[in-house]
Design a protein around this motif. Sequence first.
Motif, short mmCIF file in Angstrom:
data_model
loop_
_atom_site.label_atom_id
_atom_site.label_comp_id
_atom_site.label_asym_id
_atom_site.label_seq_id
_atom_site.Cartn_x
_atom_site.Cartn_y
_atom_site.Cartn_z
N MET A 246 0.84 -1.21 0.00
CA MET A 246 0.00 0.00 0.00
C MET A 246 0.87 1.24 0.00
N ALA A 247 1.80 1.27 0.92
CA ALA A 247 2.64 2.46 1.03
C ALA A 247 3.51 2.63 -0.21
N THR A 248 4.04 1.54 -0.68
CA THR A 248 4.91 1.61 -1.87
C THR A 248 4.10 2.03 -3.09
N GLU A 249 2.88 1.49 -3.15
CA GLU A 249 2.00 1.81 -4.25
C GLU A 249 1.73 3.31 -4.29
N THR A 250 1.43 3.83 -3.09
CA THR A 250 1.09 5.24 -2.98
C THR A 250 2.28 6.11 -3.41
N THR A 251 3.43 5.76 -2.91
CA THR A 251 4.60 6.57 -3.26
C THR A 251 4.88 6.49 -4.75
N ALA A 252 4.55 5.33 -5.30
CA ALA A 252 4.76 5.20 -6.74
C ALA A 252 3.77 6.05 -7.51
N THR B 114 1.57 8.76 -6.43
CA THR B 114 1.67 10.21 -6.24
C THR B 114 2.75 10.47 -5.22
N ALA B 115 3.91 10.38 -5.67
CA ALA B 115 5.04 10.58 -4.77
C ALA B 115 5.09 12.00 -4.25
N SER B 116 4.50 12.88 -5.03
CA SER B 116 4.64 14.31 -4.72
C SER B 116 3.88 14.71 -3.46
N THR B 117 2.62 14.27 -3.30
CA THR B 117 1.82 14.81 -2.21
C THR B 117 1.89 14.00 -0.93
N VAL C 126 -4.32 9.24 -3.65
CA VAL C 126 -3.86 8.31 -4.68
C VAL C 126 -4.48 8.73 -6.00
N ASP C 127 -3.66 8.97 -6.98
CA ASP C 127 -4.12 9.37 -8.31
C ASP C 127 -5.07 10.55 -8.25
N GLY C 128 -4.75 11.50 -7.42
CA GLY C 128 -5.53 12.75 -7.39
C GLY C 128 -6.81 12.66 -6.61
N SER C 129 -7.14 11.50 -6.02
CA SER C 129 -8.35 11.50 -5.21
C SER C 129 -8.03 10.96 -3.82
N ALA C 130 -8.91 11.34 -2.89
CA ALA C 130 -8.61 11.09 -1.49
C ALA C 130 -8.81 9.63 -1.12
N GLN D 155 -12.72 17.20 -2.36
CA GLN D 155 -12.74 18.65 -2.11
C GLN D 155 -12.02 19.01 -0.81
N PHE D 156 -11.78 18.01 0.03
CA PHE D 156 -11.14 18.31 1.33
C PHE D 156 -9.64 18.10 1.30
N ILE D 157 -9.10 17.72 0.12
CA ILE D 157 -7.66 17.44 0.04
C ILE D 157 -6.87 18.74 0.23
N VAL D 158 -5.87 18.65 1.07
CA VAL D 158 -4.97 19.77 1.27
C VAL D 158 -3.83 19.63 0.27
#
Lengths: 183, 251
Positions: free
Chosen positions: A1-7, A9-12, A17-21, B19-22
């Motif tokens: 999970m953690a590795t996937e996430t860093t892969a 959207t490493a930036s945020t 994940v992929d721009g959604s919460a 919409q709540f993402i910081v």
Amino acid sequence: MATETTAGTASTSTCVVDGSAVGMPQLCFDWWPNQIFWLIVTLVVIFFFLSRIALPRIAAVLAERQGTITNDLAAAEDLKAKAVEAEEAYNKALADARAQAQDIINQTKAEIKAELDDATAKADAEIAAKAAEGEKKIAEIRANAMESVKDVAKDTAKELVSVMGGKADAKSITAAINARMKG
Amino acid sequence: MATEAQGEEGGLVFHPMDQFIVKPLFGDGPVGLFTITNVTLWMALTVIAVVLLMVLGTSKRSTIPGRMQSVGELAYGFIYKMVEDVAGKDAVGFFPYIMTLFMFIVFANFLGLIPMSFTTTSHFAVTVVLALLVFLTVTIVGFVKNGAGFLGLFWVSSAPLALRPILAVIEIISYFVRPVSHSIRLAGNLMAGHAVIKVFAGFAAIAVVSPVSVLAITAMYGLEVLVSFIQAYVFTILTCVYLKDALHPSH
């Protein structure tokens, strides 16, 4: 999970994940320090503006307005009192004028009555005098008429006696006439 | 953001929480302590709104107020009266503090209603800090003003003696739950409303239900306008109630 996430959207953050919460962003504690920091900055700034500038100013404006309203009300009260005073003065003047007018009327009435009484008395006296004079004249005229009747009767009687052939002396005729006229 | 309900697969995909993402305003770096994020932006807008209303709006100091000044005075009178009535006359010293809380929450709530905006008060990070500030203030003020007498708040002297320990336990629990309920109430209300609007917006992608969806969004929006004010009001009045406990702990 953690590795996937860093892969992905490493930036945020691990919360996106992929721009959604992922789950509730509210529970993403990665963001808490940032939010808390900016919140405290915000609160301090707002507190500063409110307590230093806005609130004292509004308090002053409200107090000033209250003062203005109180003053205006007091002024209105004063003016009202003055108006009441003026009305009282007016009423008093009116009552005075009325009383004065009544006085003048009474005085004039009394004067006129006195004059009238005077005139009436004078007229009465004149009338009485004239009546007395008239009576006197009437008495005079009556006396004269009596005298004249006597003379006429004497003359007529003398003439009648002489016509009838008698010779009458004046003395007896006068006596007869006087006796007749008394009776 | 989340309104684009059409996913890659062609089915309905909802992202009501996006919409709540910081996120950082500039660049794509991680969100650090001092990073300028959308939180910063919307909090700054909140500050600007408060300053516009309360400072610039009253700058003329007119005896006969204009529109802005009227609203500012109304807000002032509203909170001042609340503090005086609920917390008591001796709580007036806390008025600037309570006013700050109210102005921040009410403006953050209303700015959050602007489409595509970020609602700072829908985050627990924000409301928990606000609630903890109130909780700490109340506790510290309570002990400073009343000393150990502040503990009398938990000792219900009007209850029968046998019941008092039980009541004390309940009172203590309720006292410590206060900041929790205080913060979750505000953030939960806003988050739920905003998320529901997004869900309805997601349904608008289906042509048949989109009129219903738009109507529902409109209705929810109206409700959210109410909630925005009411939650700010509730947060403030509860602060006053807690403050009253601190100043006058006897029941």
